[in-house]
Structure formats: structure tokens, C-alpha cells
Scaffold this active site. Structure first.
Site, PDB file in Angstrom:
ATOM      1  N   ARG A  16       0.850  -1.197   0.000  1.00 48.23           N
ATOM      2  CA  ARG A  16       0.000   0.000   0.000  1.00 48.23           C
ATOM      3  C   ARG A  16       0.884   1.244   0.000  1.00 48.23           C
ATOM      4  NH1 ARG A  16       1.396   1.961   4.164  1.00 48.23           N
ATOM      5  NH2 ARG A  16       0.337   3.853   3.568  1.00 48.23           N
ATOM      6  N   GLY A  17       0.217   2.400  -0.183  1.00 41.87           N
ATOM      7  CA  GLY A  17       0.978   3.637  -0.350  1.00 41.87           C
ATOM      8  C   GLY A  17       1.326   3.734  -1.834  1.00 41.87           C
ATOM      9  N   ARG A  59      -6.213  -1.053  -7.473  1.00 42.30           N
ATOM     10  CA  ARG A  59      -6.596   0.104  -6.641  1.00 42.30           C
ATOM     11  C   ARG A  59      -6.738   1.309  -7.564  1.00 42.30           C
ATOM     12  NH1 ARG A  59      -4.258   1.396  -0.841  1.00 42.30           N
ATOM     13  NH2 ARG A  59      -6.326   2.290  -0.559  1.00 42.30           N
ATOM     14  N   CYS A 125      -1.756   9.872   7.798  1.00 45.09           N
ATOM     15  CA  CYS A 125      -1.610   8.585   7.115  1.00 45.09           C
ATOM     16  C   CYS A 125      -0.132   8.160   7.105  1.00 45.09           C
ATOM     17  CB  CYS A 125      -2.197   8.632   5.715  1.00 45.09           C
ATOM     18  SG  CYS A 125      -2.414   6.981   4.993  1.00 45.09           S
ATOM     19  N   ASP A 194      -1.665  10.581  -3.422  1.00 43.28           N
ATOM     20  CA  ASP A 194      -1.931   9.434  -4.307  1.00 43.28           C
ATOM     21  C   ASP A 194      -2.061   9.890  -5.743  1.00 43.28           C
ATOM     22  OD1 ASP A 194      -2.741   8.169  -1.631  1.00 43.28           O
ATOM     23  OD2 ASP A 194      -2.722   6.528  -3.092  1.00 43.28           O
ATOM     24  N   ASN A 204      -5.430  12.478  -1.543  1.00 40.28           N
ATOM     25  CA  ASN A 204      -4.643  11.749  -0.525  1.00 40.28           C
ATOM     26  C   ASN A 204      -5.629  11.172   0.493  1.00 40.28           C
ATOM     27  OD1 ASN A 204      -2.021  10.959   0.558  1.00 40.28           O
ATOM     28  ND2 ASN A 204      -2.452  12.367   2.239  1.00 40.28           N
ATOM     29  N   LYS A 205      -5.095  10.461   1.458  1.00 38.44           N
ATOM     30  CA  LYS A 205      -5.914   9.748   2.450  1.00 38.44           C
ATOM     31  C   LYS A 205      -7.070  10.590   2.966  1.00 38.44           C
ATOM     32  CE  LYS A 205      -5.574   6.370   3.408  1.00 38.44           C
ATOM     33  NZ  LYS A 205      -6.394   5.385   2.649  1.00 38.44           N
ATOM     34  N   LYS A 230       3.221  11.034  -9.484  1.00 41.77           N
ATOM     35  CA  LYS A 230       1.914  11.094  -8.808  1.00 41.77           C
ATOM     36  C   LYS A 230       0.993  12.077  -9.544  1.00 41.77           C
ATOM     37  CE  LYS A 230       3.506   8.759  -5.088  1.00 41.77           C
ATOM     38  NZ  LYS A 230       4.038   9.357  -3.874  1.00 41.77           N
TER      39      LYS A 230
HETATM   40  C1  RUB Z   1      -1.760   5.902   1.561  1.00 42.48           C
HETATM   41  C2  RUB Z   1      -1.730   7.387   1.391  1.00 42.48           C
HETATM   42  C3  RUB Z   1      -0.381   8.032   1.241  1.00 42.48           C
HETATM   43  C4  RUB Z   1      -0.065   8.161  -0.261  1.00 42.48           C
HETATM   44  C5  RUB Z   1       1.368   8.602  -0.505  1.00 42.48           C
HETATM   45  O1  RUB Z   1      -3.054   5.375   1.453  1.00 42.48           O
HETATM   46  O2  RUB Z   1      -2.735   8.053   1.306  1.00 42.48           O
HETATM   47  O3  RUB Z   1      -0.380   9.305   1.797  1.00 42.48           O
HETATM   48  O4  RUB Z   1      -0.261   6.920  -0.906  1.00 42.48           O
HETATM   49  O5  RUB Z   1       2.253   7.617  -0.011  1.00 42.48           O
HETATM   50  P1  RUB Z   1      -3.271   3.786   1.529  1.00 42.48           P
HETATM   51  P2  RUB Z   1       3.726   7.466  -0.565  1.00 42.48           P
HETATM   52  O6  RUB Z   1      -2.693   3.316   2.826  1.00 42.48           O
HETATM   53  O7  RUB Z   1      -4.748   3.619   1.462  1.00 42.48           O
HETATM   54  O8  RUB Z   1      -2.567   3.171   0.339  1.00 42.48           O
HETATM   55  O9  RUB Z   1       4.396   8.780  -0.311  1.00 42.48           O
HETATM   56  O10 RUB Z   1       4.310   6.333   0.248  1.00 42.48           O
HETATM   57  O11 RUB Z   1       3.646   7.141  -2.013  1.00 42.48           O
END
Ligand code: RUB
Length: 305
Positions: A16-17, A59, A125, A194, A204-205, A230
Site C-alpha cells: 500500500r501507499g 486500486r 496517514c 496518491d 490523498n488519504k 503522482k
Molecule cells: C496511503 C496514502 C499516502 C499516499 C502517498 O493510502 O494516502 O499518503 O499513498 O504515499 P493507503 P507514498 O494506505 O490507502 O494506500 O508517499 O508512500 O507514495
């Protein structure tokens, strides 16, 4: 990891992320490329394309996923043989993964300049890009404190809190609804993304936009840490970023029958609430989003969609 396994892990949020999802996607396509059964470039495109479609559905909001796929597919149609196709797909995947790691590091170096000794910084998040800023600031010897929200219903804030503790950074965990209570004490907010639209709006979250609103009211700077992959090219052509709505069980297991539950996983923060987006190519205003897209995807944006 194989495509099906990667899809399963992304769906279950074991991966995730947005960045992790993107790198896992590139890696899965690389593994698939090694095992292609196709006898022609045309068949190879369709075989790898099926895997890409499968990954795409895992996703919906993280635009890093389709952007990773775009990078892997770059130039594949023009290859002259399956062997050449395979080599280029592998090279493209490796390059994307490497670029992602370098970008995170760079974001850390750039963003950390805005953290001062004694600062209190709020995050929401769990974002690798935001964490990179905190880690760089710590490496530079700065002493500061991070307030980390829980990020209900999946509590990714706990991952953030643990990561910060592992880095020796002071962290205070707060419930999501305490953001306004603590905002007056904060010097800065840093969150991840995201997806970022052509108008600079940030997905984002869920809860990010409320925090941005509260930060605006308290005159606390609101920063987004995000790699250029992104940014969403399809938004230039008028498409909307889809907000994923997740299972109601995440919010309330065994709820009374008559209670309806809505569980959007992300929200949009309008550009007027975002002071800076920290990318690997620099600290930019959200109003520069279109230019980032041009830079990343070239002048013929239509051609990459
Ligand atoms: C994760 C989330 C993060 C972004 C950016 O949501 O919202 O803030 O994905 O993350 P989830 P990164 O847990 O639902 O995937 O900087 O690691 O890309």
C-alpha cells in the site's frame, strides 16, 4: 513477485501507499516480461497488456500505478522482436524503480530545508515521501517533533509512528479529529499524495482536506510531498481522478442492519489550500501541476494516454 500475487497483495493492502504500489507494479510487469509466451511483438503487447489491466484494477486512486505501467510500456511497440521487447520492458521497469527511489531521496533533501530546530510538524496517514523529509531533517541533526494522526479506519498512522520511532524522531500519535485541537501548536503540515490533478488538486488519504482547511485557518503551511509520477496526465484531458470506496466492515464490523456506512479512502484538497508540493524536481506551487505534466509526459500528452 508474480502479477496475480501482486494484485492480491495490493487489494488486501499488504502492499500500500502510492509509491510502493507503483514499484510493485513495475516489478510484477518485469517478472511477467521474463516469462512471456508470445511469438510476436504484437502478441507480447497483448500478453503484457492483460497483466497491466489486471494490475490497473487493483486500486483505482493511486495514479502512480498507471504511470508506472506507462513507463514500463514506453517504446515497446517499436521493438523488432520478442527478445528486444523483453529486454526493453525489463530495462524500463528497473529504471522506473530506481527513479522512484532516487526521487524519494531528493524529496527528502529538498523538503527537509523547511523544517527547523524545535518545529512541530503534523502528518496524516503513512507516506514514504513525507517520511523521507523527516528522515533527511533528522540526518541533518535537526530536533523536531512529528504529530501523526491515526488515519482511521485502517490506522496507517501507526505505521508512521513506528517508522518515526525507528528513526529516532519524536512522535505523538493523535486521533484524526484532534487535528484542529493541535493545529495552533504546529509549524508545518506535511502529507503525501496518491494523485495530483492538472489543476493542482491533491488526492490523498481521507481526512487530508479537513487538515488542510484547519491549517489554512491557523495559517500553518501545508506541504505535499509527491514524486512527479503522482501527477495525473489524464486530468489534462478532462478525466476525473476516481476516489476508491472501500468495504463498510473497515469502519464498523457487525453494525446494526439499518445503519448505512460510506467509506471513501481518499479525498481532494483544492490547490488553494496547498502552499507547496515538494517533488524531486523542486518545491513548486500546486499551480505548476500542468507544467510538471508537460515535463514528465512531453508535449503530446494525448499520445501517452
Ligand atoms: C496511503 C496514502 C499516502 C499516499 C502517498 O493510502 O494516502 O499518503 O499513498 O504515499 P493507503 P507514498 O494506505 O490507502 O494506500 O508517499 O508512500 O507514495
Amino acid at each position: 513477485m508474480k502479477v496475480e500475487k501482486t494484485v492480491e497483495k495490493i487489494e488486501k493492502m499488504e502492499i500500500r501507499g502510492a509509491s510502493d504500489i507503483a514499484r510493485a507494479t513495475a516489478e510484477a510487469l518485469k517478472q511477467k516480461s521474463k516469462k512471456l509466451e508470445a511469438n510476436s511483438v504484437e502478441d507480447a503487447i497483448s500478453e503484457l497488456g492483460d497483466s497491466a489491466d489486471r494490475l490497473l484494477k487493483s486500486r483505482p486512486t493511486a495514479v502512480s500505478l498507471p504511470n508506472a505501467i506507462r513507463k514500463v510500456f514506453n517504446g515497446l511497440k517499436e521493438t523488432g522482436s520478442v527478445e528486444e521487447f523483453r529486454e526493453l520492458a525489463i530495462q524500463n521497469s528497473d529504471e522506473f524503480i530506481e527513479k522512484s527511489k532516487v526521487a524519494k531521496q531528493k524529496i527528502g533533501e529538498i523538503g527537509s530545508k523547511r523544517i527547523k530546530d524545535g518545529d512541530k510538524v503534523l502528518t496524516h496517514c503513512n507516506s514514504e515521501a513525507a517520511l523521507s523529509i523527516f528522515k533527511s531533517a533528522k540526518d541533518e541533526g535537526k530536533e523536531f517533533e512529528v504529530f501523526s494522526t491515526e488515519a482511521r479506519p485502517r490506522y496507517q498512522g501507526r505505521i508512521t509512528a513506528q517508522d518515526l520511532v525507528n528513526e529516532g524522531i519524536s512522535v505523538t500519535q493523535i486521533v484524526d479529529s484532534a487535528a484542529r485541537f493541535f493545529m495552533n501548536e504546529m509549524d508545518l503540515v506535511v502529507v503525501g499524495a496518491d494523485a495530483i490533478g492538472a489543476n493542482g488538486a491533491v488526492a490523498n488519504k481521507i481526512g487530508t482536506s479537513q487538515i488542510a482547511l484547519v491549517a489554512k485557518e491557523a495559517r500553518v503551511d501545508f506541504y505535499v510531498a509527491a514524486e512527479t509520477y503522482k501527477f495525473s496526465p489524464s486530468t489534462v484531458l478532462g478525466e476525473l481522478i476516481e476516489i476508491e470506496e472501500r468495504d463498510e466492515e473497515e469502519v464498523w464490523e457487525n453494525k446494526p442492519d439499518d445503519v448505512e456506512i460510506r467509506n471513501p479512502a481518499f479525498d481532494f484538497t483544492p490547490p488553494r489550500y496547498v502552499d507547496n508540493i515538494c517533488t524531486e524536481i523542486g518545491l513548486i506551487s500546486p499551480h505548476m501541476a500542468y507544467h510538471v505534466l508537460k515535463e514528465e509526459f512531453g508535449l503530446g500528452l494525448q499520445d501517452v494516454l
